[in-house]
Design a protein around this motif. Structure first.
Motif, PDB file in Angstrom:
ATOM      1  N   ARG A  77       0.849  -1.194   0.000  1.00 40.06           N
ATOM      2  CA  ARG A  77       0.000   0.000   0.000  1.00 40.06           C
ATOM      3  C   ARG A  77       0.882   1.241   0.000  1.00 40.06           C
ATOM      4  NH1 ARG A  77      -2.388   3.621   3.580  1.00 40.06           N
ATOM      5  NH2 ARG A  77      -1.395   2.619   5.374  1.00 40.06           N
ATOM      6  N   ASP A  78       0.497   2.194  -0.838  1.00 40.85           N
ATOM      7  CA  ASP A  78       1.185   3.484  -0.910  1.00 40.85           C
ATOM      8  C   ASP A  78       0.128   4.563  -0.757  1.00 40.85           C
ATOM      9  OD1 ASP A  78       3.048   5.487  -1.298  1.00 40.85           O
ATOM     10  OD2 ASP A  78       3.078   5.296  -3.478  1.00 40.85           O
ATOM     11  N   GLY A  79      -0.168   4.937   0.479  1.00 41.55           N
ATOM     12  CA  GLY A  79      -1.226   5.914   0.721  1.00 41.55           C
ATOM     13  C   GLY A  79      -2.573   5.350   0.342  1.00 41.55           C
ATOM     14  N   ASP A  80      -3.251   6.004  -0.581  1.00 40.21           N
ATOM     15  CA  ASP A  80      -4.575   5.559  -1.008  1.00 40.21           C
ATOM     16  C   ASP A  80      -4.524   4.787  -2.322  1.00 40.21           C
ATOM     17  OD1 ASP A  80      -3.934   7.666  -2.631  1.00 40.21           O
ATOM     18  OD2 ASP A  80      -5.750   8.838  -2.242  1.00 40.21           O
ATOM     19  N   HIS A  81      -3.388   4.139  -2.588  1.00 38.95           N
ATOM     20  CA  HIS A  81      -3.241   3.259  -3.743  1.00 38.95           C
ATOM     21  C   HIS A  81      -2.596   1.951  -3.305  1.00 38.95           C
ATOM     22  CE1 HIS A  81      -3.749   7.063  -5.950  1.00 38.95           C
ATOM     23  NE2 HIS A  81      -4.069   6.324  -7.005  1.00 38.95           N
ATOM     24  N   LEU A  82      -2.831   0.905  -4.082  1.00 45.88           N
ATOM     25  CA  LEU A  82      -2.141  -0.362  -3.893  1.00 45.88           C
ATOM     26  C   LEU A  82      -1.184  -0.545  -5.055  1.00 45.88           C
ATOM     27  CD1 LEU A  82      -1.992  -2.922  -2.093  1.00 45.88           C
ATOM     28  CD2 LEU A  82      -3.572  -3.995  -3.714  1.00 45.88           C
ATOM     29  N   LEU A  83       0.086  -0.757  -4.737  1.00 50.07           N
ATOM     30  CA  LEU A  83       1.097  -0.959  -5.770  1.00 50.07           C
ATOM     31  C   LEU A  83       1.222  -2.431  -6.123  1.00 50.07           C
ATOM     32  CD1 LEU A  83       3.970   1.356  -4.460  1.00 50.07           C
ATOM     33  CD2 LEU A  83       2.244   1.902  -6.193  1.00 50.07           C
TER      34      LEU A  83
ATOM     35  N   LEU B  23       9.215   1.643  -6.292  1.00 46.53           N
ATOM     36  CA  LEU B  23       9.972   0.416  -6.067  1.00 46.53           C
ATOM     37  C   LEU B  23      10.571   0.390  -4.666  1.00 46.53           C
ATOM     38  CD1 LEU B  23      11.746  -0.005  -9.521  1.00 46.53           C
ATOM     39  CD2 LEU B  23       9.987  -1.492  -8.536  1.00 46.53           C
ATOM     40  N   GLU B  24      10.952   1.549  -4.156  1.00 43.22           N
ATOM     41  CA  GLU B  24      11.436   1.613  -2.775  1.00 43.22           C
ATOM     42  C   GLU B  24      10.321   1.264  -1.799  1.00 43.22           C
ATOM     43  OE1 GLU B  24      13.495   4.712   0.417  1.00 43.22           O
ATOM     44  OE2 GLU B  24      13.125   5.354  -1.655  1.00 43.22           O
ATOM     45  N   VAL B  25       9.113   1.783  -2.052  1.00 42.09           N
ATOM     46  CA  VAL B  25       7.968   1.461  -1.188  1.00 42.09           C
ATOM     47  C   VAL B  25       7.716  -0.043  -1.190  1.00 42.09           C
ATOM     48  CG1 VAL B  25       5.464   1.727  -0.907  1.00 42.09           C
ATOM     49  CG2 VAL B  25       6.887   3.723  -1.405  1.00 42.09           C
ATOM     50  N   LEU B  26       7.712  -0.647  -2.370  1.00 42.00           N
ATOM     51  CA  LEU B  26       7.504  -2.086  -2.472  1.00 42.00           C
ATOM     52  C   LEU B  26       8.612  -2.869  -1.757  1.00 42.00           C
ATOM     53  CD1 LEU B  26       6.324  -2.347  -6.170  1.00 42.00           C
ATOM     54  CD2 LEU B  26       5.177  -3.509  -4.277  1.00 42.00           C
ATOM     55  N   THR B  27       9.847  -2.479  -2.001  1.00 45.64           N
ATOM     56  CA  THR B  27      10.971  -3.191  -1.405  1.00 45.64           C
ATOM     57  C   THR B  27      10.940  -3.084   0.113  1.00 45.64           C
ATOM     58  OG1 THR B  27      12.324  -2.782  -3.373  1.00 45.64           O
ATOM     59  CG2 THR B  27      13.482  -3.402  -1.360  1.00 45.64           C
TER      60      THR B  27
ATOM     61  N   HIS C 265       8.414  -2.565   2.002  1.00 43.56           N
ATOM     62  CA  HIS C 265       7.290  -3.321   2.561  1.00 43.56           C
ATOM     63  C   HIS C 265       7.622  -4.808   2.629  1.00 43.56           C
ATOM     64  CE1 HIS C 265       3.282  -4.631   3.519  1.00 43.56           C
ATOM     65  NE2 HIS C 265       3.239  -5.381   2.431  1.00 43.56           N
ATOM     66  N   LEU C 266       8.215  -5.328   1.568  1.00 48.08           N
ATOM     67  CA  LEU C 266       8.530  -6.757   1.520  1.00 48.08           C
ATOM     68  C   LEU C 266       9.769  -7.092   2.348  1.00 48.08           C
ATOM     69  CD1 LEU C 266       7.986  -7.292  -2.313  1.00 48.08           C
ATOM     70  CD2 LEU C 266       6.398  -7.913  -0.491  1.00 48.08           C
ATOM     71  N   LEU C 267      10.777  -6.217   2.270  1.00 46.82           N
ATOM     72  CA  LEU C 267      12.073  -6.474   2.911  1.00 46.82           C
ATOM     73  C   LEU C 267      12.475  -5.235   3.711  1.00 46.82           C
ATOM     74  CD1 LEU C 267      13.829  -7.877  -0.300  1.00 46.82           C
ATOM     75  CD2 LEU C 267      12.643  -9.214   1.457  1.00 46.82           C
ATOM     76  N   PRO C 268      11.861  -4.988   4.852  1.00 49.10           N
ATOM     77  CA  PRO C 268      12.122  -3.751   5.604  1.00 49.10           C
ATOM     78  C   PRO C 268      13.609  -3.575   5.921  1.00 49.10           C
ATOM     79  CG  PRO C 268      10.243  -4.934   6.531  1.00 49.10           C
ATOM     80  CD  PRO C 268      10.865  -5.852   5.528  1.00 49.10           C
ATOM     81  N   GLY C 269      14.106  -2.352   5.688  1.00 51.29           N
ATOM     82  CA  GLY C 269      15.492  -2.024   5.968  1.00 51.29           C
ATOM     83  C   GLY C 269      16.461  -2.360   4.859  1.00 51.29           C
ATOM     84  N   ARG C 270      15.966  -2.925   3.775  1.00 46.52           N
ATOM     85  CA  ARG C 270      16.853  -3.442   2.734  1.00 46.52           C
ATOM     86  C   ARG C 270      17.278  -2.398   1.709  1.00 46.52           C
ATOM     87  NH1 ARG C 270      20.572  -7.330   2.403  1.00 46.52           N
ATOM     88  NH2 ARG C 270      20.363  -8.724   0.605  1.00 46.52           N
ATOM     89  N   TRP C 271      16.401  -1.444   1.401  1.00 45.80           N
ATOM     90  CA  TRP C 271      16.649  -0.535   0.287  1.00 45.80           C
ATOM     91  C   TRP C 271      17.972   0.223   0.446  1.00 45.80           C
ATOM     92  CZ3 TRP C 271      14.479  -0.123  -4.384  1.00 45.80           C
ATOM     93  CH2 TRP C 271      14.728   1.023  -5.149  1.00 45.80           C
ATOM     94  N   ALA C 272      18.272   0.673   1.660  1.00 52.41           N
ATOM     95  CA  ALA C 272      19.475   1.469   1.887  1.00 52.41           C
ATOM     96  C   ALA C 272      20.744   0.656   1.703  1.00 52.41           C
ATOM     97  CB  ALA C 272      19.442   2.071   3.294  1.00 52.41           C
ATOM     98  N   GLU C 273      20.664  -0.676   1.774  1.00 48.91           N
ATOM     99  CA  GLU C 273      21.842  -1.534   1.645  1.00 48.91           C
ATOM    100  C   GLU C 273      22.160  -1.899   0.198  1.00 48.91           C
ATOM    101  OE1 GLU C 273      21.398  -4.024   5.826  1.00 48.91           O
ATOM    102  OE2 GLU C 273      20.781  -4.945   3.935  1.00 48.91           O
ATOM    103  N   LEU C 274      21.197  -1.736  -0.679  1.00 45.19           N
ATOM    104  CA  LEU C 274      21.325  -2.263  -2.040  1.00 45.19           C
ATOM    105  C   LEU C 274      21.899  -1.224  -2.993  1.00 45.19           C
ATOM    106  CD1 LEU C 274      17.858  -4.048  -2.249  1.00 45.19           C
ATOM    107  CD2 LEU C 274      20.072  -5.084  -1.701  1.00 45.19           C
TER     108      LEU C 274
END
Length: 221
Positions: A59-65, A128-132, A134-143
């Motif tokens: 979920r991204d606010g009032d949308h589903l990604l 894509l950051e929102v999705l990542t 949500h699925l893998l919390p804390g991961r985006w900053a490492e990639l």
């Protein structure tokens, strides 16, 4: 049990007709169900053939990604404006009744109807950051940053949370009086999602531990 639309409200196609007393109209309940989901069942009809596909979601606010390959025929159909039905269901328990007919499940279910649109290119990286996250919390900053060819191969769609329904069942069986004398156990067995200990990839550099956000992660919702 009546399956008619509730009095005083215009019938909508998202109204729950079967067991309408289980319908929840609170948008916070919708958000909670979607925020606890890692995937959704996405229904679409292409050339007269219905398809239902599992897709990662967030979920991204009032949308589903939703996201998938740009080479997917179904993703292209969704992006072109085909009507879509998205469902997320969490099974929270098995309900044991004194008859097979009254046995059921505890669940939280959300259904969203609408039309998906493609996330604009200038907002795709954030989506894509929102999705990542949500699925893998804390991961985006490492990639490392996504490569241009990876972005070109990835389609991100969003479905507005404008037309939806939520149905929640939390209780026990409603056995008829004539069954209460049966010497059969009745009750519920709760179900929950757990995360096991992380497992190293076989080609991982020796001595590289899983980060804390992986080791200490808890299930969403």
């Amino acid at each position: 049990m009546s399956e008619q639309p509730r009095a005083g409200r215009r019938a909508r196609r998202t109204d729950v007709r079967r067991l309408p007393e289980l319908q929840v109209d609170d948008v916070a309940a919708l958000h909670a169900i979607l925020d606890a989901a890692l995937h959704a069942a996405v229904g679409i009809q292409v050339d007269g053939q219905p398809f239902v596909l599992p897709m990662a979601c967030a979920r991204d606010g009032d949308h589903l990604l939703l996201h998938g390959s740009t080479g997917s025929r179904l993703m292209r159909a969704l992006a072109s404006g085909a009507a879509v039905c998205v469902n997320v269901t969490h099974v929270d328990g098995l309900v044991y009744a004194r008859s097979a007919f009254e046995s059921s499940m505890r669940y939280r279910s959300a259904t969203v109807l609408g039309t998906a649109t493609e996330v604009p290119a200038d907002d795709r990286l954030r989506a894509l950051e929102v999705l990542t996250e949500h699925l893998l919390p804390g991961r985006w900053a490492e990639l490392r940053a996504p490569l241009p060819k990876e972005l070109a191969a990835t389609s991100v769609l969003r479905v507005p949370l404008d037309e939806w329904s939520v149905k929640v069942s939390t209780g026990f069986s409603e056995d008829p009086d004539e069954d209460l004398h049966q010497r059969v156990w009745a009750g519920a067995v709760p179900l929950r999602t757990i995360l096991d200990a992380p497992v190293d990839a076989p080609d991982l550099d020796p001595g590289l531990p899983a980060p804390a956000h992986v080791r200490e992660r808890r299930p969403p919702g």
